[in-house]
Write an enzyme that holds these catalytic residues in place. Structure first.
Site, PDB file in Angstrom:
ATOM      1  N   GLN A 187     -41.253 -33.847  12.943  1.00 20.91           N
ATOM      2  CA  GLN A 187     -41.680 -34.884  13.880  1.00 20.91           C
ATOM      3  C   GLN A 187     -40.724 -36.074  13.875  1.00 20.91           C
ATOM      4  O   GLN A 187     -40.832 -36.946  14.730  1.00 20.91           O
ATOM      5  CB  GLN A 187     -43.068 -35.400  13.498  1.00 20.91           C
ATOM      6  CG  GLN A 187     -44.209 -34.428  13.709  1.00 20.91           C
ATOM      7  CD  GLN A 187     -45.518 -34.998  13.209  1.00 20.91           C
ATOM      8  OE1 GLN A 187     -46.051 -34.548  12.210  1.00 20.91           O
ATOM      9  NE2 GLN A 187     -46.055 -35.998  13.893  1.00 20.91           N
ATOM     10  N   THR A 207     -57.309  -5.926   1.658  1.00 21.75           N
ATOM     11  CA  THR A 207     -57.430  -6.543   0.330  1.00 21.75           C
ATOM     12  C   THR A 207     -56.293  -6.124  -0.593  1.00 21.75           C
ATOM     13  O   THR A 207     -55.429  -6.912  -0.944  1.00 21.75           O
ATOM     14  CB  THR A 207     -58.781  -6.170  -0.319  1.00 21.75           C
ATOM     15  OG1 THR A 207     -59.839  -6.617   0.530  1.00 21.75           O
ATOM     16  CG2 THR A 207     -58.924  -6.855  -1.675  1.00 21.75           C
ATOM     17  N   ALA A 255     -48.479 -41.911  15.817  1.00 21.10           N
ATOM     18  CA  ALA A 255     -49.217 -43.137  16.133  1.00 21.10           C
ATOM     19  C   ALA A 255     -49.686 -43.187  17.580  1.00 21.10           C
ATOM     20  O   ALA A 255     -49.911 -44.262  18.122  1.00 21.10           O
ATOM     21  CB  ALA A 255     -48.389 -44.377  15.803  1.00 21.10           C
ATOM     22  N   GLU A 264     -54.491 -39.740  18.558  1.00 24.95           N
ATOM     23  CA  GLU A 264     -55.205 -39.947  17.301  1.00 24.95           C
ATOM     24  C   GLU A 264     -56.669 -40.376  17.441  1.00 24.95           C
ATOM     25  O   GLU A 264     -57.515 -39.933  16.666  1.00 24.95           O
ATOM     26  CB  GLU A 264     -54.472 -41.007  16.473  1.00 24.95           C
ATOM     27  CG  GLU A 264     -53.116 -40.587  15.983  1.00 24.95           C
ATOM     28  CD  GLU A 264     -52.467 -41.679  15.143  1.00 24.95           C
ATOM     29  OE1 GLU A 264     -52.081 -41.389  13.996  1.00 24.95           O
ATOM     30  OE2 GLU A 264     -52.369 -42.815  15.634  1.00 24.95           O
ATOM     31  N   PHE A 300     -49.526 -32.803  13.457  1.00 24.33           N
ATOM     32  CA  PHE A 300     -50.610 -33.720  13.094  1.00 24.33           C
ATOM     33  C   PHE A 300     -50.214 -34.733  12.018  1.00 24.33           C
ATOM     34  O   PHE A 300     -51.049 -35.165  11.231  1.00 24.33           O
ATOM     35  CB  PHE A 300     -51.845 -32.929  12.641  1.00 24.33           C
ATOM     36  CG  PHE A 300     -52.145 -31.741  13.501  1.00 24.33           C
ATOM     37  CD1 PHE A 300     -52.489 -31.913  14.835  1.00 24.33           C
ATOM     38  CD2 PHE A 300     -52.048 -30.449  13.004  1.00 24.33           C
ATOM     39  CE1 PHE A 300     -52.737 -30.826  15.650  1.00 24.33           C
ATOM     40  CE2 PHE A 300     -52.302 -29.354  13.805  1.00 24.33           C
ATOM     41  CZ  PHE A 300     -52.649 -29.530  15.137  1.00 24.33           C
ATOM     42  N   ARG A 334     -77.177 -14.801   4.592  1.00 30.78           N
ATOM     43  CA  ARG A 334     -75.871 -15.243   4.107  1.00 30.78           C
ATOM     44  C   ARG A 334     -75.709 -16.725   4.422  1.00 30.78           C
ATOM     45  O   ARG A 334     -76.288 -17.226   5.384  1.00 30.78           O
ATOM     46  CB  ARG A 334     -74.725 -14.447   4.749  1.00 30.78           C
ATOM     47  CG  ARG A 334     -74.418 -14.846   6.173  1.00 30.78           C
ATOM     48  CD  ARG A 334     -73.412 -13.915   6.845  1.00 30.78           C
ATOM     49  NE  ARG A 334     -72.164 -13.833   6.159  1.00 30.78           N
ATOM     50  CZ  ARG A 334     -71.114 -14.618   6.386  1.00 30.78           C
ATOM     51  NH1 ARG A 334     -71.189 -15.604   7.288  1.00 30.78           N
ATOM     52  NH2 ARG A 334     -69.990 -14.454   5.737  1.00 30.78           N
TER      53      ARG A 334
END
Length: 1276
Positions: free
Chosen positions: A715, A251, A1028, A1208, A746, A376
């Site tokens: 890409q 932390t 695509a 896709e 992606f 929780r």
């Protein structure tokens, strides 16, 4: 002390060990996992444990050994069995997460050579993967298990099924062999612990000596002191009262200093103080030192539960329940009990349980009349901060149900841990019964105070959880008091996380095919071994160039404002800062046109969103650039209007000019004749790409003729080249883009990376030095944005039998502040709106909303998942209104004729879609399970199950025809080796592997003789983007054609010398014409939007999916129980890669439709900027049964070797999880006398599920009136 404090920086830039990856900087992804070994003087043993290198200060590793993925094996020497098996099991796609996975498993085997499946699940709980869907990783690693613990441990080579398929081809039934074997473990390396690295003897000697004296490490801006005893520690804390004390560094000196810019000039490290490591058991419990890790606490609790009487372990069991879900293994190995408590973070689950147990320094356990529980609820069951957590303990007077004492603590409903005092006090002395329950809920409602604008939002949900948790506790205790008589209430059992398993099937190649021909076989990813050893190189792994600089972006903090002044003077005066860049430094064009809309590189006069790039700081080091960027002062003048949501954009009529419409039939006439009309809407949230490798590049000026080289994560390297040329004002022929591989993409690395490349190129040209740009995870999420949020409004006309006669749908997307690719994404949504349904009268309109958010961009599916989802919502709601099963309504409305036309008049055959649907329902046992679910729901009040199945028709290719092209260059050398270069980008989908298979088939040489070169604009110019689902179609056909032409040139030599070897044929070719560049251009695609017609796609990929879920009606938690998928991929080029893509896409869809939630403040600031706030699916989210079957005897004449694109389409199939959840919620509502029809937006988060299951507890937390308060977050 080293200039950079953390281990990952030292590994990357100083030791040059690049296998350990940097994914998030906050310990939230596991990509940087390494093994640390220390000598434990107390127990006289060597401890091996995993840590996140991004959080581990290097100076706290004094006396420790660190093992990275390079240290356990390599392709140059010998692979470790862990590396070999994850690769052979197809568990590595993009490969960026693979080294972390390997190190987590390796460390487990060092501690436990024969692990159970539960051991593996726990070891990998802190590692995220965005590509695979986790199943193949588990498949590889479970081969280390003892046989009794591993389901389907070794796939059997004899697992062949002879089937007669129902597909009629050439007018006869073709029998086919079906295999369920994706990989085999014949001849794998055995695990031999004797070959593992030994703990360095010098460290053993050092560890056995008693440490004496403090250690002090001094850096440029930071001093760390490491005392060795408690007295020295207290003296240091007295002298330096403001200095934080750290051990695990998860932390204060980790995320706070690295990501939030908090600076502590001095840190005290307490990890060497032996007095704080002690563990002492007594008759009343256990005392543990403050620096004992959460892992050691968990081990002690497990030992207690094993060895002690059950009645005395209730407190330990409650702690265990919490610890099992708390963080990942790496964080538990680092974080300490003391740090967890002293942080006072209400999201830390441990505190509420410890407080309920009256812990000071001991965990107490009094006897049989004490009951303890922990609760929780989080965005994800594991590896996620809780939204609300609770610890509860009740003690009864012996032999009665009268409350003697009651402790209730909540985390997540206040700034710190909240003790429920008044309620507990009023319940003491009461009998544990219905009256106490009713009063307790009312008292809790009064005592738990949360303002409507409370930090973290979800106010009604959090209030509801407080009473729901108490009700669970009440029921658990009631069951115990009734002497363990079973109460018919499944809510008492928490969901159990399981390891995903699966069955897979695919059609084997024909017996007539040559055994040397790799096409159609489940071949391993071409780079899998290199990825598993850390040898695979990504852009940030490239060694630093001499004199290299770093660039860091300066972004807007206002959503809509005029820039009055930019003052970089303070930043320029800081150590190491070289220059500052802004619009005035652009040598070419700062503004360019994209889809006829302007895009600015640097904001010049006005900003339109928080996160818009205003300038950039260039400095000698990454840290110097980051700190300096924070010192650039920008003066703004706020402008109006400013709005962020789709609803606000509709009110302001704020749309981009391009509006689209598709229509068939006569809508008005159809609505006049139908039995029923329904009007409704569905909201679909956006999604962050969360590729494991953030965006970035290295720009290297060559010095001669203004040439520039870019090593870039793109890409679409040709577009990056074009944008950099426009920005610099130079010709593209002087700019060369290199792309080796991407750590996930992606769709997110198509457009936005071009702007980052242009800025970095400006810095390189201005300074004359190489410049590296690596976005931090939070900046990546802020700047680059993701999937578009959508709102679908529809009017549907249908008959009472479920037949839909007319549907009028309007799609609104939140495009953000610039158009980017929003117009073509909206087009794809409209082109997919019919899915697999023949609706005779169908109209779709699409409007892209212009708001003051960062512009949204391409994401896997490119609008298809949104367009399809709205139509499926229509089908689902019509089924509800008709009182019919959704599956029946879907079947009634499906395309059925052999020749059908889509709503844009493209001809296709739905035959394979119908086959997928029938096979899916059959393999899933849909009808039998539906009956079982109905019985389960009748027997369980607070848990419900649902099941859903959907078909899919997904267009493959670009609707803009000029993008449907591919290029490949094939060279044959005189030694017979072959080099292939193509215009595609390898990002985990396996395009290089398939290209190798194709070249091997045509050239008739083994794949080992063929090498794939990096993607380079100097070799393949003007290449289309890899997107695509069309990459393999385009590139594969180009490789095939080039190889065929080369074989044509070799044919005369081969015919004249049939007994020559391949190399002899090549040598004897005269003239030596051994190379061929081939460009493949596909048939025309395009849509005439005025007339609603045109062939938008090459072909359609079909599929069907069935999923079952179970929900907890009291918390909103859900568990994905089982998924069955049948996909038509034609004749698969590589079944292993295709099934991997299907599973990975499906799991990404699980995130889209159920987990991943972007949160913006009312000021338009993205608040979910890393894995701590934004949750992608983890191992715990995968269905325990995930079965994928490739449709047999499927053909596709439009693509390479009858295959189909598959990247896709699978994302949408996860909508079955959403609709199964909706079915389960409907079952809960029916039981309470509520209607089956109710709004449920996507994603179906635990909050939305719980609040849809309306009951007496949700009624206690009514929603405030809109406009009466300022919400913490907004729904964009």
């Amino acid at each position: 002390m080293l200039r950079q404090n953390h281990l990952h920086v030292s590994l990357l830039y100083i030791v040059l060990l690049t296998g350990t990856k940097y994914g998030c900087g906050g310990g939230g992804c596991g990509a940087c996992t390494v093994m640390v070994s220390r000598y434990d003087q107390i127990h006289n043993r060597v401890l091996h444990y995993t840590v996140n290198a991004c959080l581990q200060p290097i100076c706290t590793l004094h006396g420790a050994a660190v093992v990275t993925v390079e240290g356990i094996g390599s392709t140059k020497t010998k692979l470790h069995p862990v590396q070999e098996r994850i690769a052979k099991a197809h568990g590595s796609q993009c490969g960026f997460c693979t080294p972390g996975m390997v190190m987590s498993m390796y460390t487990l085997l060092r501690n436990k050579p024969h692990p159970t499946m539960e051991d593996i699940r726990e070891a990998l709980g802190g590692n995220l993967c965005r590509c695979t869907g986790y199943r193949p990783i588990i498949d590889g690693f479970k081969t280390f298990c003892v046989v009794s613990n591993a389901f389907n441990l070794f796939p059997k080579a004899s697992c062949l099924i002879q089937r007669k398929n129902d597909c009629v081809l050439n007018k006869c039934l073709i029998p086919c062999q079906i295999s369920e074997e994706l990989f085999h473990m014949d001849n794998v390396l055995p695990l031999d612990p004797s070959q593992d690295l030994i703990f360095p003897p010098e460290l053993m000697i050092m560890g056995k000596k008693r440490a004496c004296g403090s250690l002090c490490f001094q850096g440029d801006r930071l001093k760390l002191i490491s005392p060795v005893d408690l007295t020295n520690l207290l003296e240091l804390k007295t002298e330096y009262s403001e200095a934080p004390v750290v051990v695990g560094n998860t932390t204060i000196a980790g995320p706070n200093m690295q990501l939030k810019g908090v600076h502590h000039p001095l840190i005290i490290y307490a990890g060497r103080v032996s007095d704080l490591h002690t563990v002492t058991w007594g008759k009343d419990g256990v005392s543990m030192g403050a620096v004992c890790t959460l892992s050691s606490l968990k081990e002690e609790m497990e030992r207690a539960v094993r060895e002690m009487e059950a009645e005395r372990t209730r407190g330990y069991q409650a702690l265990l329940q919490t610890l099992r879900c708390l963080a990942g293994k790496q964080i538990r190995n680092m974080a300490t009990i003391g740090g967890n408590i002293l942080s006072a973070n209400p999201k830390y689950d441990l505190n509420s349980v410890l407080a309920a147990l009256d812990c000071t320094l001991q965990v107490m356990s009094k006897g049989t009349w004490e009951f303890v529980s922990a609760f929780r609820q989080a965005q994800r069951r594991e590896f996620a901060f809780s939204i609300v957590n609770a610890g509860m303990k009740v003690v009864f007077r012996e032999g009665t149900n009268i409350v003697e004492s009651l402790n209730i603590y909540y985390g997540g409903v206040g700034a710190t841990l909240v003790k429920i005092g008044r309620t507990c006090q009023k319940l003491v002395g009461r009998s544990w019964g219905e009256e106490l329950l009713a009063d307790a809920c009312c008292l809790l409602e009064e005592e738990v105070e949360l303002s409507d604008s409370a930090h973290g939002g979800k106010v009604e949900y959090r209030k509801t959880l407080t009473t729901s948790f108490f009700f669970k506790f009440y029921m658990q205790v009631l069951q115990e008091l009734r002497e363990r008589v079973h109460i018919q209430d499944s809510a008492l059992k928490p969901f159990k996380n399981e390891v995903p398993q699966g069955h897979h099937s695919f059609q084997l190649v024909s017996n007539a095919q040559s055994s040397q021909d790799p096409v159609g076989h489940p071949m391993m990813h071409q780079a899998a071994f290199h990825q598993a050893t850390g040898e695979a190189q990504y852009y940030d792994d490239i060694p630093p160039v001499q004199g290299e600089l770093f660039v860091f972006m300066v972004t807007s903090t206002r959503a809509h404002a005029k820039i009055i002044n930019i003052d970089p003077s303070e930043a320029l005066g800081m150590t190491g800062v070289v220059t500052f860049l802004s619009a005035g430094d652009v040598p070419g064009q700062n503004r360019r046109m994209l889809f006829n809309n302007p895009e600015e590189l640097f904001a010049e006069e006005e900003v339109s969103c928080v996160g818009q790039i205003i300038g950039a700081v260039v400095a000698e080091s990454r840290e110097q650039a980051r700190r300096a960027a924070q010192r650039v002062k920008v003066t703004y003048q706020d402008l109006l209007p400013v709005f962020f949501t789709i609803e606000e954009a509709i009110q302001h009529q704020s749309f981009f000019d391009l509006k689209r419409k598709l229509e068939r039939g006569d809508m008005d006439k159809a609505f006049e004749t139908v039995d029923q009309i329904l009007e409704d809407e569905i909201y679909l949230g956006g999604q962050e790409h969360f590729y494991m490798e953030t965006q970035g590049l290295i720009a290297v000026p060559k010095g001669e003729n203004g040439e520039l080289e870019l090593f870039v994560a793109s890409q679409h390297s040709a577009y990056t080249q074009e944008v950099v040329g426009i920005t610099l004002g130079i010709d593209s022929n002087k700019i060369t883009c290199h792309v080796r591989r991407l750590g996930g993409a992606f769709g997110g690395k198509v457009m936005k990376i071009a702007s980052l490349s242009a800025i970095t190129a400006i810095a390189a040209v201005k300074t004359g030095r190489a410049v590296r740009c690596v976005l931090e995870r939070g900046d990546d999420m802020l700047i680059t944005s993701g999937r578009h949020p959508f709102l679908g409004k529809y009017k549907v006309g249908y008959n009472n039998d479920g037949t839909i006669m007319a549907a009028d749908i309007t799609y609104y997307s939140n495009g953000g502040c610039t158009l980017n690719e929003s117009s073509v994404i909206m087009e794809k949504a409209l082109l997919h709106m019919d899915n697999g349904y023949r609706i005779p009268n169908l109209r779709g309109r699409g409007l892209v909303c212009k708001t003051y958010l960062p512009s949204y961009t391409a994401f896997r599916g490119f609008g298809g998942p949104q367009g399809l989802m709205v139509m499926e919502s229509v089908l689902h709601e019509v089924a509800v209104k008709c009182g019919l099963p959704p599956q029946k309504v879907r079947e009634i409305n499906m395309y059925r004729e052999e020749e059908c036309y889509t709503h844009h008049k493209q001809l296709f055959s739905p035959r394979n879609m119908l086959r997928c649907w029938d096979e899916c329902l059959d393999k899933a046992g849909y009808h039998d399970r539906l009956q079982a679910i109905q019985q389960f729901n009748t027997s369980n009040r607070w848990k419900k199950r649902g099941i859903s199945a959907v078909p899919m028709k997904f267009g493959v290719g670009f609707s803009k025809g000029f993008y449907n092209q591919g290029a490949a260059l094939v060279n044959i050398y005189k030694d017979g080796s072959v080099l292939v270069a193509h215009g595609g980008t390898e990002m985990g989908q396996g395009i290089n592997t398939k290209a190798l298979q194709i070249a091997s088939r045509i050239l008739k040489v083994p794949m080992s003789s063929i090498h794939i070169k990096e993607t380079c604009t100097g070799n393949i110019p003007n290449a289309a983007p890899s997107a695509a689902s069309f990459g393999t179609d385009a590139v594969g056909m180009a490789v095939k054609d080039a190889c065929e032409k080369l074989m044509g040139r070799l044919k005369p030599v081969m015919e004249n010398h049939p007994k020559y070897t391949w190399q002899q044929w090549v040598i004897n070719k005269h003239p030596p014409d051994y190379n061929k560049l081939n460009i493949m251009m596909g048939p025309h695609t395009g849509v005439d939007w005025e007339n609603s017609e045109g062939p938008a796609y090459y072909y359609f990929t079909f599929g069907a999916c069935c999923s079952e879920v179970e929900i907890d009606c009291l918390t909103g938690d859900h568990k994905n129980l089982r998924t069955d998928i049948v996909m038509d991929v034609g004749r698969s080029l590589n079944p292993a890669l295709d099934i991997g893509q299907i599973e990975g896409g499906f799991v990404q869809g699980i995130g889209l439709y159920t987990i991943e939630e972007l949160q913006f403040s009312p000021e338009g600031v993205l608040m979910t900027r890393g894995p701590s706030q934004y949750k992608i699916p983890a191992l715990c989210d995968i269905p325990p049964q995930l079965n994928v079957h490739l449709l047999a005897n499927a053909q596709n004449p439009h693509a390479i070797y009858s295959s189909k694109g598959i990247g896709e389409p699978p994302v949408f199939l996860a909508s079955t999880i959403f609709f199964a959840i909706k079915e389960a919620v409907a079952a809960a509502r029916r039981e309470r006398g509520l209607g089956d029809s109710f709004p449920l937006s996507s994603p179906a988060t635990s909050e939305r599920i719980r609040m849809a299951c309306e009951d007496q507890f949700t009624e206690m937390a009514p929603s405030p009136k809109k406009g009466t308060f300022k919400p913490w977050s907004i729904n964009i």
